[in-house]
Every structure is written in structure tokens, then in C-alpha cells.
Write an enzyme that holds these catalytic residues in place. Structure first.
Site, PDB file in Angstrom:
ATOM      1  N   GLY A   1      -1.094  -7.150   1.088  1.00 49.04           N
ATOM      2  CA  GLY A   1      -1.661  -7.212  -0.259  1.00 49.04           C
ATOM      3  C   GLY A   1      -3.173  -7.346  -0.375  1.00 49.04           C
TER       4      GLY A   1
ATOM      5  N   ASN B   1      -5.160  -4.841  -0.953  1.00 46.56           N
ATOM      6  CA  ASN B   1      -5.518  -4.004  -2.113  1.00 46.56           C
ATOM      7  C   ASN B   1      -5.203  -4.718  -3.419  1.00 46.56           C
ATOM      8  OD1 ASN B   1      -6.535  -1.132  -1.426  1.00 46.56           O
ATOM      9  ND2 ASN B   1      -4.944  -1.536   0.109  1.00 46.56           N
TER      10      ASN B   1
ATOM     11  N   MET C   1       5.685   0.649   0.422  1.00 49.45           N
ATOM     12  CA  MET C   1       6.048   1.527   1.523  1.00 49.45           C
ATOM     13  C   MET C   1       7.290   2.385   1.276  1.00 49.45           C
ATOM     14  SD  MET C   1       3.468   0.907   3.205  1.00 49.45           S
ATOM     15  CE  MET C   1       3.642   1.720   4.781  1.00 49.45           C
TER      16      MET C   1
ATOM     17  N   ILE D   1       9.150   5.614  -1.144  1.00 50.19           N
ATOM     18  CA  ILE D   1       8.922   6.743  -2.064  1.00 50.19           C
ATOM     19  C   ILE D   1       9.663   6.446  -3.370  1.00 50.19           C
ATOM     20  CG2 ILE D   1       9.292   9.213  -2.408  1.00 50.19           C
ATOM     21  CD1 ILE D   1       7.613   9.013  -0.034  1.00 50.19           C
ATOM     22  N   LEU D   2       8.966   6.589  -4.488  1.00 55.06           N
ATOM     23  CA  LEU D   2       9.612   6.339  -5.779  1.00 55.06           C
ATOM     24  C   LEU D   2      10.557   7.484  -6.136  1.00 55.06           C
ATOM     25  CD1 LEU D   2       6.584   5.052  -7.889  1.00 55.06           C
ATOM     26  CD2 LEU D   2       8.510   3.691  -7.016  1.00 55.06           C
TER      27      LEU D   2
ATOM     28  N   HIS E   1      -4.220   5.732  -0.277  1.00 58.04           N
ATOM     29  CA  HIS E   1      -3.768   6.210   1.042  1.00 58.04           C
ATOM     30  C   HIS E   1      -4.959   6.232   2.004  1.00 58.04           C
ATOM     31  CE1 HIS E   1      -1.244   8.278   3.900  1.00 58.04           C
ATOM     32  NE2 HIS E   1      -2.282   9.064   4.147  1.00 58.04           N
TER      33      HIS E   1
ATOM     34  N   GLY F   1       6.132  14.234  -4.337  1.00 60.37           N
ATOM     35  CA  GLY F   1       6.004  14.372  -2.890  1.00 60.37           C
ATOM     36  C   GLY F   1       5.491  13.102  -2.232  1.00 60.37           C
TER      37      GLY F   1
HETATM   38  C1  GRF Z   1      -3.261   0.267   3.133  1.00 63.32           C
HETATM   39  O1  GRF Z   1      -3.834   0.822   4.278  1.00 63.32           O
HETATM   40  C2  GRF Z   1      -2.834   1.341   2.181  1.00 63.32           C
HETATM   41  O2  GRF Z   1      -3.697   2.412   2.160  1.00 63.32           O
HETATM   42  C3  GRF Z   1      -1.516   1.755   2.770  1.00 63.32           C
HETATM   43  O3  GRF Z   1      -0.922   0.570   3.194  1.00 63.32           O
HETATM   44  C4  GRF Z   1      -1.932  -0.393   3.459  1.00 63.32           C
HETATM   45  C5  GRF Z   1      -1.656  -1.586   2.595  1.00 63.32           C
HETATM   46  O4  GRF Z   1      -2.557  -2.638   2.806  1.00 63.32           O
HETATM   47  N1  GRF Z   1      -0.747   2.528   1.813  1.00 63.32           N
HETATM   48  P1  GRF Z   1      -2.511  -3.930   1.876  1.00 63.32           P
HETATM   49  O5  GRF Z   1      -1.051  -4.394   1.819  1.00 63.32           O
HETATM   50  O6  GRF Z   1      -3.033  -3.555   0.529  1.00 63.32           O
HETATM   51  O7  GRF Z   1      -3.373  -4.925   2.593  1.00 63.32           O
END
Ligand code: GRF
Length: 203
Positions: free
Chosen positions: A15, A17, A92, A94-95, A111, A145
Site C-alpha cells: 500500500g 501507492n 493484483m 483482474i476486474l 503499472h 484487458g
Molecule cells: C506497484 O509496483 C504497482 O505499480 C503494482 O504493484 C505495486 C504495488 O505497490 N501494480 P504498493 O502496494 O502500492 O506499495
């Protein structure tokens, strides 16, 4: 977009992000409020980050349940919360097409590569294995996709000879955070027209 758009963040892991979005919301870099954080994993560190920030959390487990049940529960949670945007921040899975259709052009993913290069898992490892000299990250709208939706924001990063998957991932992470914040600021401040694959600002 209304003064304070609402966001639901979907997570599966550590988390960082999400943390960047929480801080951007507190500091006013984005006007959107994070209404809820939904995790498909009960032990995601992201849930602790949300709780610390006083954001409501929900766990909708994906493991050990039929995928259709998980998707129905997620769909119901989103329909109830009615956010303006859904952000996939290290989510992680796909919706399903139904959720993507309901929230068309309202779902944002981050991404860790310059799409369309290296979609899917282990994007940094893929970039190193291919031998590219520049990589980066992409904030994009989500379509049906895997990492294929229209691009909103990209940031670039040189790859050094001594980079490993770990060093590259670590240097990319702050760029991911910036790209995600920039993408949300863009969507909440501007009307975006999606024409073919391009996202264009409406003047
Ligand atoms: C990030 O590298 C994001 O781009 C990818 O998964 C990772 C998640 O990191 N989809 P965090 O959980 O936000 O630290």
C-alpha cells in the site's frame, strides 16, 4: 467533477501507492476524498495504512471462494459506495467485465513499466530481462484487458548497468506515486475525452 470527488482504493499488499494518495489528499494536492479501501487480502499492510488515516476498510477475500462470489461481493460494495473513481493501487486481480463496464473510464491503475511494454506481473524484471535502457511507469484507465487501457500519465526512468529488480523497483516507486497523484488531479480538474486510445484534455 464535483468539489470533492470520492475515491475507493482497491489494494492487495503493502500500500505505498495508497499511502501517497492519503498524503496527497491531506495536503490538498488532490481534492478527492478516499471514501474506503477494499482489500482482497485480509493481511494486506495497506489496510493498516487506511486505518491509521481513519479511512473505512473492507476485506472481501478472493482466496478459497468461487471467483463469481468474490466478484459479486466486490460489485455490491462498489455499488453501495458509489465512488466517482476507483483506483487500483497494487490490486493484483483482474476486474470482471461487468465492473469495468459500470465504471467505464472511472477506474485508474498504476503499472510499473512504460506500457504497452511489459504488462502483467514482474514488469521491472521483464524490463531488465529485455535489456531496455529506459523504463518507467504508467497511470492508465482500466479496460477489459490486462494493463491495456488508455494512458493518462507516464514517467520515465533510466536503467543502470548495475540495476537489479529490487533497485529498479525501489527507484520506480516514487515515480509511480507521482504518476498516480498526477492522474487523479487530472481527472478531478479536467474533462478527459477518450478518443480511440488517446486521452485528450477538453479545452
Ligand atoms: C506497484 O509496483 C504497482 O505499480 C503494482 O504493484 C505495486 C504495488 O505497490 N501494480 P504498493 O502496494 O502500492 O506499495
Amino acid at each position: 467533477m464535483s468539489q470533492n470527488a470520492s475515491i475507493v482504493v482497491l489494494v492487495s499488499g503493502r500500500g505505498t501507492n495508497l499511502q501517497a494518495l492519503i498524503e496527497a489528499s491531506i495536503s490538498g494536492r488532490i481534492r478527492s476524498q478516499i471514501r474506503a479501501v477494499i482489500s482482497n487480502k485480509v493481511d494486506a499492510i495497506a489496510l493498516e495504512r487506511a486505518k491509521t488515516a481513519g479511512i473505512p476498510t473492507q476485506v472481501i477475500p478472493s482466496r478459497g471462494v468461487p471467483r463469481a462470489d468474490f466478484e459479486a461481493a466486490l460489485s455490491l460494495a462498489l455499488d453501495t459506495l458509489k465512488p466517482d473513481f476507483i483506483v487500483l493501487a497494487g490490486f493484483m486481480l483482474i476486474l470482471p467485465p461487468e465492473i469495468i463496464a459500470t465504471w467505464k473510464d472511472k477506474i485508474i491503475n498504476i503499472h510499473p513499466s512504460l506500457l504497452p511494454s511489459f504488462p502483467g506481473l514482474h514488469a521491472q524484471k521483464q524490463a531488465l530481462a529485455y535489456g531496455v535502457k529506459v523504463t518507467g511507469c504508467t497511470a492508465h484507465l482500466v479496460d477489459a484487458g490486462c494493463d491495456t487501457g488508455p494512458v493518462l500519465v507516464q514517467k520515465t526512468l533510466p536503467i543502470f548497468d548495475d540495476d537489479t529488480e529490487e533497485t529498479l523497483s525501489a527507484r520506480l516507486l516514487p515515480l509511480e506515486h507521482e504518476a498516480l497523484i498526477n492522474a487523479i488531479a487530472l481527472l478531478e480538474n479536467q474533462k478527459i475525452l477518450v478518443r480511440d486510445r488517446r486521452t485528450l484534455l477538453v479545452k
